[in-house]
Design an enzyme around this catalytic site. Structure first.
Site, PDB file in Angstrom:
ATOM      1  N   GLU A   8       0.796  -1.233   0.000  1.00  0.00           N
ATOM      2  CA  GLU A   8       0.000   0.000   0.000  1.00  0.00           C
ATOM      3  C   GLU A   8       0.825   1.278   0.000  1.00  0.00           C
ATOM      4  O   GLU A   8       0.802   2.046   0.973  1.00  0.00           O
ATOM      5  CB  GLU A   8      -0.954   0.013   1.193  1.00  0.00           C
TER       6      GLU A   8
ATOM      7  N   GLU B  94      -5.767  -8.619   1.195  1.00  0.00           N
ATOM      8  CA  GLU B  94      -6.387  -8.171   2.447  1.00  0.00           C
ATOM      9  C   GLU B  94      -7.833  -7.815   2.191  1.00  0.00           C
ATOM     10  O   GLU B  94      -8.159  -7.160   1.195  1.00  0.00           O
ATOM     11  CB  GLU B  94      -5.720  -6.899   3.014  1.00  0.00           C
TER      12      GLU B  94
HETATM   13  C1  FCB Z   1      -4.456  -1.997   5.780  1.00  0.00           C
HETATM   14  C2  FCB Z   1      -3.087  -2.404   6.260  1.00  0.00           C
HETATM   15  C3  FCB Z   1      -3.126  -3.493   7.305  1.00  0.00           C
HETATM   16  C4  FCB Z   1      -4.242  -3.290   8.303  1.00  0.00           C
HETATM   17  C5  FCB Z   1      -5.552  -3.035   7.609  1.00  0.00           C
HETATM   18  C6  FCB Z   1      -6.728  -2.855   8.536  1.00  0.00           C
HETATM   19  O1  FCB Z   1      -4.398  -0.752   5.168  1.00  0.00           O
HETATM   20  O2  FCB Z   1      -2.308  -2.850   5.188  1.00  0.00           O
HETATM   21  O3  FCB Z   1      -1.857  -3.540   7.914  1.00  0.00           O
HETATM   22  O4  FCB Z   1      -3.919  -2.311   9.191  1.00  0.00           O
HETATM   23  O5  FCB Z   1      -5.428  -1.893   6.793  1.00  0.00           O
END
Ligand code: FCB
Length: 495
Positions: free
Chosen positions: A222, A403
């Site tokens: 990110e 994620e």
């Molecule tokens: C993302 C991050 C991860 C976590 C989630 C909730 O942006 O990559 O580490 O904190 O959010």
């Protein structure tokens, strides 16, 4: 900073004529979808009734070999921040600053995963997952960021990937999940162009050690959040508030990504290699011209600023209008040949999806139900949108969702129906995207267990497994049992 370099080339390459995103989304027919997924979905009839905009109870079968995963990152779970020669990172420094983290939380102990790795691997196995996304802590491997390698630090990840292999779980390794060695920050951090070579050297060290056992490599987690939170709002480490600097950082992170891809290939790693981007579909709050314009500009700073350099070798043409200061920062950092490096071909894209952006004339609005994480709106179809966009506008790369998740709703603990609903609806949305042709190979729930949620400390619990931060006892929540059923049967059942 880079003013003595050669004259920077134009920010953009050839203008690419592409369909407008909303047209694409409208045109993404779920009729074609039914055909595309027929091979892996016996219940096409159920799915045909589903429009992709209102996930609900239905069956969805995933293709054989689909990776069912959970994700964590080193700083959020490991603790043991001074053990075995680990050096300090910018998040150690930042989190110890008064007022930086909710309730004064630090990650000094976190989940103590560093000392409980074997038990945590058993826990993963008991959840039935086939893939684990973790990150390697640069300051554990190279305590000062460059130069001396710390064998004990490297040894931890060596044991981790062996432990995964022994349990039949794929290793998905992120090289950088925000924990820059403090010594490198002291030398300018990501604002310094040299950071790209520091990262390349570190990548080579990790690749030599783990290169034969990692299934997928993710370079940088990110870049958007690093830039926005770390260099614009200052809410994340290193806590800077300088938009022009954030532009330089974005460029250097892109370049570091490209160099890492090159290094991993040169080291002959056996796994696939890709970036990890957090994408947010943007849409207008109303029909006004202002809302439409705000949406187009937000799409640049949320998505195309990170997608285009990597997948097209150019920065978006609208960048100067969307964020003049960031554009200026990038222009001062950009040198001839950089975009070729940044766009070094990748094998797949890691996609993190949490929330859409809805833009009114006066700025972002909340249209969908907010989660307990203040910034998140729950909009499962947004995942279909981003995956189909990659399919239609970016050459249909192979994608792994790296994620996706939600914090416990207020009052939830071991019983977390809202997480089950969230994951179910997002997985159905993902399934719709696959039906539309998106090449999605796996999904990783954020997170395996409750952990240190950056500036929110321990005030938000994102885990499938509850962690008691006094005793460090791990207890699977209801969602863990639900996810186990999905992972082991390779399908979602109407519940
Ligand atoms: C993302 C991050 C991860 C976590 C989630 C909730 O942006 O990559 O580490 O904190 O959010």
């Amino acid at each position: 900073m880079e003013s003595d370099g050669p004259t920077p080339p134009a920010l953009t390459g050839e203008a690419v004529r592409r369909p407008r995103r909303r047209d694409v989304l409208r045109g993404a027919t779920l009729g074609a979808a039914a055909v595309a997924l027929a091979a892996c979905t016996p219940s096409g009839g159920d799915r045909a009734r589903h429009t992709g905009t209102s996930p609900g109870p239905r069956t969805a079968v995933f293709p054989a070999g689909f990776a069912w995963g959970v994700a964590t990152s080193a700083f959020q779970v490991e603790g043991a921040t001074t053990a075995d020669g680990r050096g300090p990172s910018i998040w150690d420094t930042f989190s110890h600053r008064s007022g930086a983290v909710a309730d004064g939380g630090t990650a000094d102990r976190a989940c103590d995963h560093y000392h409980r790795m074997d038990a945590d691997l058993d826990l993963m196995k008991s959840l039935g997952v086939t893939s684990y996304r973790f990150s390697v802590a640069w300051p554990r491997v190279m305590p000062r960021g460059r130069g001396a390698v710390n064998p004990a630090g490297l040894g931890f990840y060596d044991r981790l990937v062996d432990g995964l292999a022994g349990r039949g779980i794929q290793a998905v390794a992120t090289l950088y999940h925000w924990d820059l060695p403090q010594a490198l920050q002291d030398a300018g951090g990501w604002e310094n162009r040299d950071s790209t070579e520091w990262f390349a050297d570190y990548t080579a060290v990790v690749a030599r050690s783990l290169g034969d056992r990692v299934t997928r490599w993710l370079t940088i987690n990110e870049a958007k959040i690093i830039a926005q939170q770390g260099y614009q709002t200052g809410q994340f480490a290193p806590g800077r508030t300088d938009r022009v600097a954030s532009g330089r950082v974005i460029h250097h992170l892109g370049l570091a990504h490209g160099r890492a891809v090159q290094v991993l290939r040169a080291q002959g790693v056996t796994g696939a290699v890709g970036p990890c981007l957090q994408l947010a579909p943007c849409s207008p709050a109303d029909d006004s011209a202002e809302a439409k314009q705000a949406t187009d500009l937000a799409d640049v700073t949320e998505n195309t600023l990170y997608l285009d350099p990597v997948l097209r070798g150019s920065y978006p043409t609208a960048l100067s209008a969307a964020d003049p200061e960031v554009a200026r920062g990038i222009a001062t950092a950009l040198r001839s040949g950089d975009l070729e490096t940044i766009s070094t071909p990748v094998d797949f894209l890691g996609v993190n999806y949490y929330s859409p952006q809805v833009l009114g004339a006066a700025g972002p609005i909340t249209r969908y139900p907010p989660s307990a994480a203040g910034w998140q709106q729950i909009y499962p179809s947004g995942l279909t949108d981003v995956l189909l966009r990659l399919h239609h506008e970016y050459g249909s790369p192979e994608v792994v969702v790296t994620e996706n998740g939600v914090p416990d709703a207020h009052g939830e603990d071991l019983h977390d129906p809202s997480r089950i609903a969230f994951l179910r609806d997002h997985l159905l949305a993902l399934h719709d995207a696959m039906a539309g042709g998106a090449k999605v190979r796996g999904f990783h729930a954020w997170s395996l267990m409750d952990n240190f949620e950056w500036s929110n400390g321990y005030s938000q619990r994102w885990g499938l497994v509850r962690v008691d931060f006094d005793t460090l006892r791990r207890t699977p929540k209801d969602s863990a049992g639900w996810y186990r059923k999905v992972a082991t049967s390779n399908q979602i059942h109407p519940a």
